[in-house]
Write a protein that holds these residues in place. Structure first.
Motif, PDB file in Angstrom:
ATOM      1  N   LEU A   8      37.052  34.560  31.859  1.00 31.63           N
ATOM      2  CA  LEU A   8      37.528  35.801  31.258  1.00 31.63           C
ATOM      3  C   LEU A   8      36.381  36.660  30.748  1.00 31.63           C
ATOM      4  O   LEU A   8      36.369  37.869  30.948  1.00 31.63           O
ATOM      5  CB  LEU A   8      38.483  35.498  30.106  1.00 31.63           C
ATOM      6  CG  LEU A   8      39.735  34.721  30.488  1.00 31.63           C
ATOM      7  CD1 LEU A   8      40.505  34.314  29.238  1.00 31.63           C
ATOM      8  CD2 LEU A   8      40.594  35.542  31.425  1.00 31.63           C
TER       9      LEU A   8
ATOM     10  N   ASP B 138      48.375  27.098  40.088  1.00 38.59           N
ATOM     11  CA  ASP B 138      47.096  27.770  39.839  1.00 38.59           C
ATOM     12  C   ASP B 138      47.228  29.285  39.971  1.00 38.59           C
ATOM     13  O   ASP B 138      46.604  30.035  39.211  1.00 38.59           O
ATOM     14  CB  ASP B 138      46.013  27.266  40.788  1.00 38.59           C
ATOM     15  CG  ASP B 138      45.380  25.962  40.318  1.00 38.59           C
ATOM     16  OD1 ASP B 138      45.772  25.447  39.253  1.00 38.59           O
ATOM     17  OD2 ASP B 138      44.490  25.459  41.033  1.00 38.59           O
TER      18      ASP B 138
ATOM     19  N   ARG C 151      42.861  24.834  33.612  1.00 40.98           N
ATOM     20  CA  ARG C 151      44.061  24.099  34.023  1.00 40.98           C
ATOM     21  C   ARG C 151      44.255  22.929  33.065  1.00 40.98           C
ATOM     22  O   ARG C 151      43.356  22.106  32.908  1.00 40.98           O
ATOM     23  CB  ARG C 151      43.894  23.583  35.443  1.00 40.98           C
ATOM     24  CG  ARG C 151      45.113  22.835  35.958  1.00 40.98           C
ATOM     25  CD  ARG C 151      44.887  22.158  37.296  1.00 40.98           C
ATOM     26  NE  ARG C 151      44.386  23.046  38.311  1.00 40.98           N
ATOM     27  CZ  ARG C 151      43.371  22.751  39.111  1.00 40.98           C
ATOM     28  NH1 ARG C 151      42.729  21.613  38.997  1.00 40.98           N
ATOM     29  NH2 ARG C 151      42.979  23.609  40.038  1.00 40.98           N
TER      30      ARG C 151
ATOM     31  N   CYS D 253      38.071  24.946  35.173  1.00 38.51           N
ATOM     32  CA  CYS D 253      38.056  26.404  35.028  1.00 38.51           C
ATOM     33  C   CYS D 253      38.681  27.054  36.262  1.00 38.51           C
ATOM     34  O   CYS D 253      38.186  26.883  37.372  1.00 38.51           O
ATOM     35  CB  CYS D 253      36.619  26.882  34.854  1.00 38.51           C
ATOM     36  SG  CYS D 253      36.449  28.669  34.762  1.00 38.51           S
ATOM     37  N   ILE D 254      39.763  27.809  36.051  1.00 32.96           N
ATOM     38  CA  ILE D 254      40.366  28.525  37.167  1.00 32.96           C
ATOM     39  C   ILE D 254      40.129  30.031  37.082  1.00 32.96           C
ATOM     40  O   ILE D 254      40.403  30.736  38.043  1.00 32.96           O
ATOM     41  CB  ILE D 254      41.878  28.216  37.330  1.00 32.96           C
ATOM     42  CG1 ILE D 254      42.656  28.511  36.062  1.00 32.96           C
ATOM     43  CG2 ILE D 254      42.081  26.795  37.762  1.00 32.96           C
ATOM     44  CD1 ILE D 254      44.153  28.267  36.196  1.00 32.96           C
ATOM     45  N   ARG D 255      39.587  30.493  35.944  1.00 37.17           N
ATOM     46  CA  ARG D 255      39.263  31.919  35.823  1.00 37.17           C
ATOM     47  C   ARG D 255      38.383  32.143  34.599  1.00 37.17           C
ATOM     48  O   ARG D 255      38.750  31.765  33.497  1.00 37.17           O
ATOM     49  CB  ARG D 255      40.547  32.732  35.690  1.00 37.17           C
ATOM     50  CG  ARG D 255      40.318  34.212  35.557  1.00 37.17           C
ATOM     51  CD  ARG D 255      41.625  34.963  35.454  1.00 37.17           C
ATOM     52  NE  ARG D 255      41.391  36.348  35.128  1.00 37.17           N
ATOM     53  CZ  ARG D 255      42.320  37.167  34.682  1.00 37.17           C
ATOM     54  NH1 ARG D 255      43.555  36.751  34.502  1.00 37.17           N
ATOM     55  NH2 ARG D 255      42.026  38.418  34.401  1.00 37.17           N
TER      56      ARG D 255
ATOM     57  N   TYR E 184      37.463  31.042  29.050  1.00 38.15           N
ATOM     58  CA  TYR E 184      38.006  30.874  30.397  1.00 38.15           C
ATOM     59  C   TYR E 184      39.423  30.317  30.367  1.00 38.15           C
ATOM     60  O   TYR E 184      39.849  29.730  29.374  1.00 38.15           O
ATOM     61  CB  TYR E 184      37.097  29.975  31.243  1.00 38.15           C
ATOM     62  CG  TYR E 184      37.042  28.525  30.820  1.00 38.15           C
ATOM     63  CD1 TYR E 184      37.800  27.564  31.484  1.00 38.15           C
ATOM     64  CD2 TYR E 184      36.221  28.107  29.782  1.00 38.15           C
ATOM     65  CE1 TYR E 184      37.737  26.227  31.117  1.00 38.15           C
ATOM     66  CE2 TYR E 184      36.156  26.780  29.411  1.00 38.15           C
ATOM     67  CZ  TYR E 184      36.911  25.839  30.077  1.00 38.15           C
ATOM     68  OH  TYR E 184      36.856  24.525  29.706  1.00 38.15           O
TER      69      TYR E 184
ATOM     70  N   ARG F 285      31.574  27.731  42.447  1.00 38.07           N
ATOM     71  CA  ARG F 285      31.914  27.071  41.174  1.00 38.07           C
ATOM     72  C   ARG F 285      30.789  27.246  40.159  1.00 38.07           C
ATOM     73  O   ARG F 285      30.574  26.404  39.295  1.00 38.07           O
ATOM     74  CB  ARG F 285      32.170  25.576  41.418  1.00 38.07           C
ATOM     75  CG  ARG F 285      33.352  25.267  42.291  1.00 38.07           C
ATOM     76  CD  ARG F 285      34.710  25.531  41.661  1.00 38.07           C
ATOM     77  NE  ARG F 285      34.827  24.956  40.343  1.00 38.07           N
ATOM     78  CZ  ARG F 285      35.517  25.530  39.342  1.00 38.07           C
ATOM     79  NH1 ARG F 285      36.151  26.650  39.516  1.00 38.07           N
ATOM     80  NH2 ARG F 285      35.578  24.949  38.163  1.00 38.07           N
TER      81      ARG F 285
ATOM     82  N   ARG G 293      46.236  31.668  36.959  1.00 38.58           N
ATOM     83  CA  ARG G 293      45.123  32.597  37.193  1.00 38.58           C
ATOM     84  C   ARG G 293      45.548  34.061  37.035  1.00 38.58           C
ATOM     85  O   ARG G 293      44.730  34.932  36.772  1.00 38.58           O
ATOM     86  CB  ARG G 293      44.582  32.352  38.601  1.00 38.58           C
ATOM     87  CG  ARG G 293      43.305  33.048  38.913  1.00 38.58           C
ATOM     88  CD  ARG G 293      42.751  32.571  40.252  1.00 38.58           C
ATOM     89  NE  ARG G 293      41.816  33.504  40.778  1.00 38.58           N
ATOM     90  CZ  ARG G 293      40.575  33.678  40.330  1.00 38.58           C
ATOM     91  NH1 ARG G 293      40.142  32.958  39.336  1.00 38.58           N
ATOM     92  NH2 ARG G 293      39.776  34.566  40.874  1.00 38.58           N
TER      93      ARG G 293
ATOM     94  N   PRO H 129      45.597  35.932  31.437  1.00 36.56           N
ATOM     95  CA  PRO H 129      44.888  35.084  30.467  1.00 36.56           C
ATOM     96  C   PRO H 129      45.853  34.498  29.429  1.00 36.56           C
ATOM     97  O   PRO H 129      45.941  34.943  28.296  1.00 36.56           O
ATOM     98  CB  PRO H 129      43.880  36.046  29.822  1.00 36.56           C
ATOM     99  CG  PRO H 129      44.529  37.386  29.921  1.00 36.56           C
ATOM    100  CD  PRO H 129      45.318  37.361  31.213  1.00 36.56           C
TER     101      PRO H 129
END
Length: 174
Positions: free
Chosen positions: A87, A43, A119, A83-85, A116, A103, A47, A50
């Motif tokens: 954008l 992760d 993962r 979703c880990i980030r 976004y 979250r 993360r 992008p």
């Protein structure tokens, strides 16, 4: 080339000169260390940039719960892919601001479309240079636990930074 969790881990173990594993439950020290660090290290790399192969787009559905103050709407972040980030948010007006808390994405916008980093369900779907970067990060994170050498740890971190730079450069070109 298709990658698997075990192939990424074994690449990391090869960097370290450690014994390869057949599964995360094979009872070896290598398997135990990798089982402990795999998700966090993966992760962190995903993360950190992008990555084109991890970018997703979706329209979020507003929660029935509203934020206590400052924003009018709360949107739960995607879970498939996780979703880990975030954008960016496609803003409906130039005044719409947003913020991720926990979250959820908070905003005053009544609609919410985002781009976004997600993962992947299967690491076999990632770019080869990203896979190489993840393996190098795993080697760096596991180095001291597996071979108790500060020098090897520094070498693995240097390898990780080099792989990260290479992967970012190529990804930016695309």
């Amino acid at each position: 080339m298709a990658f698997s969790k075990i192939s990424l881990i074994n690449d990391a173990l090869t960097h370290l000169g450690a014994n390869r594993i057949t599964s995360l439950g094979d009872g070896t020290t290598e398997a135990a260390v990798m089982a402990q660090i795999y998700d966090g290290a993966t992760d962190a790399v995903m993360r950190a940039f992008p990555w084109n192969c991890l970018i997703n787009r979706t329209q979020l559905v507003a929660s029935t719960t509203t934020p206590a103050f400052e924003y009018d709407y709360q949107y739960p972040l995607p879970t498939d892919p996780f979703c880990i980030r975030v954008l960016e948010m496609e803003e409906t007006t130039s005044d719409d601001q947003w913020k991720v808390e926990g979250r959820n994405l908070l905003t005053d916008a009544s609609t919410c479309k985002i781009r976004y980093v997600g993962r992947p369900a299967d690491v076999g779907d990632i770019d080869g240079l990203l896979a190489s970067t993840i393996s190098a990060r795993l080697a760096a994170d596991a180095s001291y636990a597996l071979i108790q050498s500060g020098q090897a740890q520094q070498q693995m971190w240097a390898l990780y930074i080099a792989k990260l730079d290479e992967a970012r450069t190529v990804d930016n070109v695309e």
